[in-house]
Design an enzyme around this catalytic site. Structure first.
Site, PDB file in Angstrom:
ATOM      1  N   LYS A   1      38.411 -19.358  33.783  1.00  0.00           N
ATOM      2  CA  LYS A   1      39.412 -18.996  32.891  1.00  0.00           C
ATOM      3  C   LYS A   1      38.909 -18.570  31.967  1.00  0.00           C
ATOM      4  O   LYS A   1      39.011 -17.655  31.369  1.00  0.00           O
ATOM      5  CB  LYS A   1      40.636 -20.194  32.937  1.00  0.00           C
ATOM      6  CG  LYS A   1      42.190 -19.672  31.570  1.00  0.00           C
ATOM      7  CD  LYS A   1      43.409 -19.984  32.141  1.00  0.00           C
ATOM      8  CE  LYS A   1      43.165 -21.314  31.477  1.00  0.00           C
ATOM      9  NZ  LYS A   1      44.274 -21.764  31.194  1.00  0.00           N
ATOM     10  N   SER A   2      37.941 -19.345  31.586  1.00  0.00           N
ATOM     11  CA  SER A   2      36.853 -19.155  30.213  1.00  0.00           C
ATOM     12  C   SER A   2      35.878 -18.086  30.465  1.00  0.00           C
ATOM     13  O   SER A   2      36.014 -17.183  28.974  1.00  0.00           O
ATOM     14  CB  SER A   2      35.996 -20.311  29.957  1.00  0.00           C
ATOM     15  OG  SER A   2      37.450 -21.827  29.094  1.00  0.00           O
TER      16      SER A   2
ATOM     17  N   ARG B   1      36.420 -14.263  28.002  1.00  0.00           N
ATOM     18  CA  ARG B   1      35.100 -13.660  27.259  1.00  0.00           C
ATOM     19  C   ARG B   1      34.968 -12.511  27.574  1.00  0.00           C
ATOM     20  O   ARG B   1      34.136 -11.600  27.321  1.00  0.00           O
ATOM     21  CB  ARG B   1      33.843 -14.482  27.041  1.00  0.00           C
ATOM     22  CG  ARG B   1      34.513 -16.123  26.556  1.00  0.00           C
ATOM     23  CD  ARG B   1      33.439 -17.387  26.379  1.00  0.00           C
ATOM     24  NE  ARG B   1      34.539 -18.950  25.715  1.00  0.00           N
ATOM     25  CZ  ARG B   1      35.189 -18.920  25.658  1.00  0.00           C
ATOM     26  NH1 ARG B   1      36.244 -18.924  26.964  1.00  0.00           N
ATOM     27  NH2 ARG B   1      35.901 -19.913  24.416  1.00  0.00           N
TER      28      ARG B   1
ATOM     29  N   ARG C   1      51.925 -24.967  19.339  1.00  0.00           N
ATOM     30  CA  ARG C   1      50.088 -25.485  19.117  1.00  0.00           C
ATOM     31  C   ARG C   1      49.620 -24.526  17.819  1.00  0.00           C
ATOM     32  O   ARG C   1      49.838 -24.246  17.301  1.00  0.00           O
ATOM     33  CB  ARG C   1      49.489 -25.103  20.396  1.00  0.00           C
ATOM     34  CG  ARG C   1      50.372 -25.497  21.403  1.00  0.00           C
ATOM     35  CD  ARG C   1      49.397 -24.816  22.785  1.00  0.00           C
ATOM     36  NE  ARG C   1      48.145 -25.550  23.039  1.00  0.00           N
ATOM     37  CZ  ARG C   1      47.424 -25.020  23.719  1.00  0.00           C
ATOM     38  NH1 ARG C   1      47.062 -24.037  24.768  1.00  0.00           N
ATOM     39  NH2 ARG C   1      46.289 -25.092  24.681  1.00  0.00           N
TER      40      ARG C   1
ATOM     41  N   SER D   1      35.412 -28.171  19.829  1.00  0.00           N
ATOM     42  CA  SER D   1      36.471 -27.831  19.615  1.00  0.00           C
ATOM     43  C   SER D   1      34.887 -26.258  20.777  1.00  0.00           C
ATOM     44  O   SER D   1      34.941 -26.003  19.881  1.00  0.00           O
ATOM     45  CB  SER D   1      37.602 -27.377  18.670  1.00  0.00           C
ATOM     46  OG  SER D   1      38.207 -26.084  19.868  1.00  0.00           O
TER      47      SER D   1
ATOM     48  N   ASP E   1      39.513 -30.681  30.045  1.00  0.00           N
ATOM     49  CA  ASP E   1      40.313 -29.718  30.420  1.00  0.00           C
ATOM     50  C   ASP E   1      40.510 -30.669  31.981  1.00  0.00           C
ATOM     51  O   ASP E   1      42.664 -30.170  32.504  1.00  0.00           O
ATOM     52  CB  ASP E   1      40.242 -28.670  31.138  1.00  0.00           C
ATOM     53  CG  ASP E   1      40.936 -27.648  29.102  1.00  0.00           C
ATOM     54  OD1 ASP E   1      41.542 -27.453  28.935  1.00  0.00           O
ATOM     55  OD2 ASP E   1      39.833 -26.441  29.576  1.00  0.00           O
TER      56      ASP E   1
ATOM     57  N   ARG F   1      47.873 -27.740  34.630  1.00  0.00           N
ATOM     58  CA  ARG F   1      47.289 -28.474  35.274  1.00  0.00           C
ATOM     59  C   ARG F   1      47.481 -30.431  35.059  1.00  0.00           C
ATOM     60  O   ARG F   1      47.470 -30.906  36.416  1.00  0.00           O
ATOM     61  CB  ARG F   1      45.945 -29.069  33.848  1.00  0.00           C
ATOM     62  CG  ARG F   1      45.718 -27.621  33.972  1.00  0.00           C
ATOM     63  CD  ARG F   1      44.207 -28.126  33.247  1.00  0.00           C
ATOM     64  NE  ARG F   1      43.653 -26.689  32.350  1.00  0.00           N
ATOM     65  CZ  ARG F   1      42.301 -25.835  33.014  1.00  0.00           C
ATOM     66  NH1 ARG F   1      42.741 -26.021  34.945  1.00  0.00           N
ATOM     67  NH2 ARG F   1      42.215 -25.113  33.115  1.00  0.00           N
TER      68      ARG F   1
END
Length: 439
Positions: free
Chosen positions: A24-25, A29, A125, A170, A318, A390
């Protein structure tokens, strides 16, 4: 909004050779950076989950022509760094915190204004951790009164590079600042207190950007042109983690996972599980477009509780819902500290996992920045995933070690990161079914 629950019957095992969806990351990108590169970018292995699709829809709204996805393939006609156009409406990023934080950096330096919104979970968030340093670069971003979305980004005349020391590791904040640095005068340098995932640095370099990595320091300037190319997205280790844990706690069988991304900033889950006694073998490794990939096999093992080393926390941030299930099945105590970021994910993952484990008969003591879990027999029961993908998948794997059925409420969001999870897990031997509920 439709509702979904999972029901897992006890007694299943996991077997076979599996391929999990694309990372996913990296999918996020690839779309964002391919869109602001010059020329065409071809992407394969793109994750067709809700989060990555939200990034795709937002880039289209900003004037980028993208063909696909078809079987994980995209063709992106990049518009160059200054070719984006104002979106006609607010950009709705759904449940994707990665999208919102990265778009904050991308849009902070544009000549037009933007507004970013999301679903109820995303709108709660925290966003000041990224909007504050962007403000130091000269961006003007308005948040809600609690530092949350909606984000209103004003047009920019020029950002300026800064030297920013991050208070907490982060990858999302780091990535937002590096992407904003493409639009800033001078160099933008980010210093991390601990290693976090480096997909942005790797992909910027692959597209030709001027990136320098020097230990904990990463810097970028907007001087070098970025050119499109080919991006092969490996399987997501965060998705593989559920099967690594499931195969470790099952009563038999073995699982081989192919084409798994093995970026060293993401393999903390493998290191943690191995310390717990898991029998995980990385059988092959090769590098594709700057990202290491390989085949990972796992078989049942007697796990033991450990104190999770603090340096591994950002490398597995994660994957902790899955790790907590492993801890519940281990002999002895597992302790996690230094993971306060888990409280501001799609849910408060420390509190939600502690409540769910307790409902299944496991002693779990939440701490402000972590948790203490005492392994023991897992009972059947009912747990709430609170709309966190998750959490839902982690408790699904707990069914492999339970003495009765487990019902998991609030599972609709699993498609954000792992479309086809139920079918893949069922095909491998997990006794799982999914039920839709009106609501």
């Amino acid at each position: 909004m439709h509702k979904r629950r999972f029901i897992i019957e006890p007694g299943g095992t996991l077997n076979g050779t599996l391929r999990v969806p694309g990372d996913k990351s990296i999918s996020h990108r690839a779309v964002m950076l391919g869109s602001i590169a010059e020329g065409r970018t071809e992407v394969s292995g793109f994750l067709e989950g809700d989060d990555a699709m939200a990034t795709l829809a937002a880039m289209r709204a900003l004037g980028v022509s993208i063909e696909g996805p078809q079987a994980g393939r995209l063709s992106i006609d990049g518009v160059g760094r200054y070719g984006l156009r104002p979106a006609p409406l607010a950009l709705d990023l759904g449940n994707s915190g990665t999208s919102m934080r990265l778009f904050s950096g991308l849009l902070a330096g544009q000549w037009f204004g933007s507004r970013l919104v999301g679903d109820a979970s995303l709108m709660r968030r925290p966003m000041r951790r990224v909007t504050d340093p962007l403000g130091r670069m000269g961006a003007t971003i308005h948040t809600g009164p609690d530092g949350t979305a909606p984000l209103s980004i004003e047009p920019s005349t020029a950002l300026r590079g800064i030297d920013y020391v991050m208070p907490v590791a982060s990858a999302q904040v780091k990535s937002a600042l590096l992407i904003a640095g493409l639009y800033a005068e001078g160099r933008t340098r980010v210093t991390e207190p601990a290693v976090s995932r480096d997909h942005t640095e790797r992909m910027l370099r692959a597209f030709g950007a001027d990136v320098v990595v020097d230990g904990p320091h990463v810097s970028v300037s907007g001087d070098a042109p970025m050119r499109g190319g080919s991006v092969v997205v490996p399987g997501d280790i965060s998705s593989a983690a559920f099967f690594l844990v499931g195969a470790s706690i099952a009563s038999g069988g073995s699982v081989t996972l192919t084409n798994v991304g093995l970026n060293p900033t993401r393999t903390g889950v493998i290191d943690i599980l191995r310390r717990m006694g898991a029998r995980i073998h990385v059988e092959a490794e090769e590098t594709d477009a700057g990202e290491p990939v390989g085949t990972v096999s796992v078989e049942p093992a007697a796990l033991r509780g450990i104190d999770i080393p603090p340096e591994l926390v950002p490398l597995a941030i994660d994957e902790f819902p899955a790790v907590f299930i492993a801890a519940a099945c281990a002999t002895g105590e597992t302790r996690l500290r230094g993971a306060e970021e888990l409280r501001v994910k799609e849910s408060d993952r420390i509190a939600v996992m502690a409540d769910g484990l307790a409902a299944l008969g496991i002693q779990a003591e939440p701490q402000p920045d972590g948790i203490r879990i005492v392994g023991g027999p897992i009972r059947g029961g009912r747990v709430a995933a609170h709309g966190d993908h998750r959490i839902a998948m982690a408790f699904a794997m707990a069914g492999l070690a339970a003495d009765g059925p487990i019902t998991i409420d609030g599972c609709a969001e699993v498609d954000t990161s792992f479309p086809g999870f139920v079918e893949l897990a069922h095909g491998a031997g997990l006794a799982i079914c999914s039920e839709e509920q009106a609501g």
